[in-house]
Design a protein around this motif. Structure first.
Motif, PDB file in Angstrom:
ATOM      1  N   VAL A   1       0.847  -1.196   0.000  1.00 11.57           N
ATOM      2  CA  VAL A   1       0.000   0.000   0.000  1.00 11.57           C
ATOM      3  C   VAL A   1       0.883   1.246   0.000  1.00 11.57           C
ATOM      4  O   VAL A   1       1.834   1.346   0.781  1.00 11.57           O
ATOM      5  CB  VAL A   1      -0.912   0.000   1.236  1.00 11.57           C
ATOM      6  CG1 VAL A   1      -1.651   1.323   1.357  1.00 11.57           C
ATOM      7  CG2 VAL A   1      -1.894  -1.168   1.177  1.00 11.57           C
TER       8      VAL A   1
ATOM      9  N   SER B   1      -3.005   5.378  -1.245  1.00 12.62           N
ATOM     10  CA  SER B   1      -4.196   5.068  -0.459  1.00 12.62           C
ATOM     11  C   SER B   1      -4.395   6.059   0.672  1.00 12.62           C
ATOM     12  O   SER B   1      -5.522   6.378   1.036  1.00 12.62           O
ATOM     13  CB  SER B   1      -4.092   3.648   0.110  1.00 12.62           C
ATOM     14  OG  SER B   1      -4.030   2.699  -0.922  1.00 12.62           O
TER      15      SER B   1
ATOM     16  N   GLY C   1     -11.761   7.900  -2.348  1.00 14.04           N
ATOM     17  CA  GLY C   1     -11.039   6.729  -1.883  1.00 14.04           C
ATOM     18  C   GLY C   1      -9.693   6.987  -1.254  1.00 14.04           C
ATOM     19  O   GLY C   1      -9.019   6.041  -0.848  1.00 14.04           O
TER      20      GLY C   1
ATOM     21  N   LEU D   1      -7.068   2.250   6.709  1.00 12.99           N
ATOM     22  CA  LEU D   1      -7.075   1.356   5.555  1.00 12.99           C
ATOM     23  C   LEU D   1      -8.205   0.332   5.649  1.00 12.99           C
ATOM     24  O   LEU D   1      -8.844   0.014   4.641  1.00 12.99           O
ATOM     25  CB  LEU D   1      -5.718   0.647   5.427  1.00 12.99           C
ATOM     26  CG  LEU D   1      -4.556   1.516   4.947  1.00 12.99           C
ATOM     27  CD1 LEU D   1      -3.244   0.756   5.084  1.00 12.99           C
ATOM     28  CD2 LEU D   1      -4.765   1.969   3.507  1.00 12.99           C
ATOM     29  N   ARG D   2      -8.465  -0.172   6.861  1.00  9.91           N
ATOM     30  CA  ARG D   2      -9.573  -1.112   7.034  1.00  9.91           C
ATOM     31  C   ARG D   2     -10.898  -0.457   6.667  1.00  9.91           C
ATOM     32  O   ARG D   2     -11.758  -1.054   6.015  1.00  9.91           O
ATOM     33  CB  ARG D   2      -9.630  -1.632   8.475  1.00  9.91           C
ATOM     34  CG  ARG D   2      -8.572  -2.654   8.817  1.00  9.91           C
ATOM     35  CD  ARG D   2      -8.921  -3.386  10.105  1.00  9.91           C
ATOM     36  NE  ARG D   2      -9.028  -2.480  11.238  1.00  9.91           N
ATOM     37  CZ  ARG D   2      -8.032  -2.171  12.051  1.00  9.91           C
ATOM     38  NH1 ARG D   2      -6.816  -2.690  11.853  1.00  9.91           N
ATOM     39  NH2 ARG D   2      -8.219  -1.344  13.077  1.00  9.91           N
TER      40      ARG D   2
ATOM     41  N   GLU E   1     -11.187  -0.005   2.901  1.00  9.38           N
ATOM     42  CA  GLU E   1     -11.469  -1.288   2.247  1.00  9.38           C
ATOM     43  C   GLU E   1     -12.934  -1.673   2.444  1.00  9.38           C
ATOM     44  O   GLU E   1     -13.573  -2.212   1.544  1.00  9.38           O
ATOM     45  CB  GLU E   1     -10.561  -2.375   2.815  1.00  9.38           C
ATOM     46  CG  GLU E   1      -9.106  -2.240   2.378  1.00  9.38           C
ATOM     47  CD  GLU E   1      -8.184  -3.173   3.138  1.00  9.38           C
ATOM     48  OE1 GLU E   1      -8.688  -3.952   3.978  1.00  9.38           O
ATOM     49  OE2 GLU E   1      -6.969  -3.130   2.889  1.00  9.38           O
ATOM     50  N   SER E   2     -13.466  -1.400   3.638  1.00 15.13           N
ATOM     51  CA  SER E   2     -14.861  -1.740   3.914  1.00 15.13           C
ATOM     52  C   SER E   2     -15.804  -0.940   3.034  1.00 15.13           C
ATOM     53  O   SER E   2     -16.828  -1.443   2.562  1.00 15.13           O
ATOM     54  CB  SER E   2     -15.188  -1.477   5.388  1.00 15.13           C
ATOM     55  OG  SER E   2     -14.429  -2.312   6.227  1.00 15.13           O
TER      56      SER E   2
ATOM     57  N   ALA F   1     -15.064   0.296   0.066  1.00 16.55           N
ATOM     58  CA  ALA F   1     -14.908  -0.122  -1.325  1.00 16.55           C
ATOM     59  C   ALA F   1     -15.557  -1.467  -1.601  1.00 16.55           C
ATOM     60  O   ALA F   1     -15.921  -1.773  -2.735  1.00 16.55           O
ATOM     61  CB  ALA F   1     -13.425  -0.184  -1.687  1.00 16.55           C
ATOM     62  N   ALA F   2     -15.736  -2.296  -0.547  1.00 18.40           N
ATOM     63  CA  ALA F   2     -16.309  -3.628  -0.733  1.00 18.40           C
ATOM     64  C   ALA F   2     -17.787  -3.526  -1.084  1.00 18.40           C
ATOM     65  O   ALA F   2     -18.455  -2.570  -0.709  1.00 18.40           O
ATOM     66  CB  ALA F   2     -16.125  -4.449   0.534  1.00 18.40           C
TER      67      ALA F   2
ATOM     68  N   ASP G   1     -13.814  -0.863  12.573  1.00 18.61           N
ATOM     69  CA  ASP G   1     -13.644  -0.245  11.254  1.00 18.61           C
ATOM     70  C   ASP G   1     -14.220   1.156  11.152  1.00 18.61           C
ATOM     71  O   ASP G   1     -14.213   1.747  10.069  1.00 18.61           O
ATOM     72  CB  ASP G   1     -14.275  -1.131  10.180  1.00 18.61           C
ATOM     73  CG  ASP G   1     -13.517  -2.444  10.008  1.00 18.61           C
ATOM     74  OD1 ASP G   1     -12.307  -2.457  10.284  1.00 18.61           O
ATOM     75  OD2 ASP G   1     -14.134  -3.448   9.624  1.00 18.61           O
TER      76      ASP G   1
END
Length: 247
Positions: free
Chosen positions: A4, A49, A74, A118-119, A122-123, A125-126, A156
């Motif tokens: 990352v 990121s 993002g 970062l977590r 990612e959550s 973006a999922a 998160d």
């Protein structure tokens, strides 16, 4: 799997070097930049990121940089502020920083903030989870979107609406939401909120609480397309008026 990329924007050479070396030791692709121009060069060469951004930079300051970074979806922003600088924190909240570090920077806290951010990214973006089956309404409480049950993810930093809409929270918003969730739909006083956010008693001349509350309310309403269950209680403070559980 590629590491990352994190850009560290700090004009103090020794601190910039220490943060970059520490983050590289944690397995990240950490890139140094001493000002906004070098940051732009870094981002043109490689997508990042997270940007760790000092407030007091030569030329374009951290607030202006953060404001334009917010136009890039993002990307996470961690701002570095001077100790006890309430003004910096308030302005940063208005711009939408995701988290804060206070100088002198503790490297383990830096690592923890980066990983937590970062977590959350990612959550977001999922793909969204299927909405959970709504439990029966509590006596006296309607089963509308505002009242059917919210979920606060303490790991998160996500607030999820009863129909599955996920809302990413900044560090200050998470502290506020955690306090209000713990109050079990009873209002939290301004003193309680000030202690939770800043570790000090409330000063009537300090409008930073209203800034945090207003930003969280606006974020919730923008996400769900309706009124947020974050209400003002005259002469007391604020309350999260819908059922919410912490996971």
């Amino acid at each position: 799997m590629a590491a990352v990329t994190i850009v560290v924007v700090e004009d103090e050479a020794s601190l910039r070097r220490d943060m970059v070396e520490y983050l590289r030791g944690c397995g990240f692709d950490a890139v140094p930049a001493k000002d906004g121009r070098e940051l732009d060069d870094c981002l043109a060469a490689k997508a990042a990121s997270v940007v760790i951004l000092d407030v007091n930079l030569p030329g374009e300051d951290g607030f202006k940089i953060a404001s334009r970074l917010r136009e890039t979806p993002g990307i996470g922003i961690i701002m570095v502020t001077a100790r006890g600088s309430t003004v910096d924190r308030v302005v940063g909240l208005e711009i939408g920083a995701d988290a804060y570090l206070v100088k002198p920077v503790e490297m383990r806290e830096l690592e923890a903030q980066v990983k937590a951010l970062l977590r959350r990214l990612e959550s977001i973006a999922a793909p969204p989870c299927a909405p959970a089956v709504t439990a029966p309404a509590v006596a006296g409480v309607g089963a509308s979107g505002d009242e059917a049950g919210w979920v606060l993810d303490a790991t998160d930093w996500l607030l999820t609406s009863p129909v599955g809409v996920r809302i990413s929270l900044t560090s200050m918003e998470m502290k506020l939401a955690s306090l209000l969730a713990a109050q079990a739909r009873q209002p939290a006083t301004r003193d309680q909120i000030s202690m939770a956010l800043y570790g000090r008693r409330w000063n009537p001349d300090d409008r930073s609480i209203d800034t945090v509350v207003g930003r969280l309310r606006h974020k919730i309403e923008g996400a769900i397309g309706g009124p947020a269950p974050l209400k003002s209680v005259h002469g007391v403070g604020y309350v999260f008026s819908a059922p919410v559980r912490v996971v």
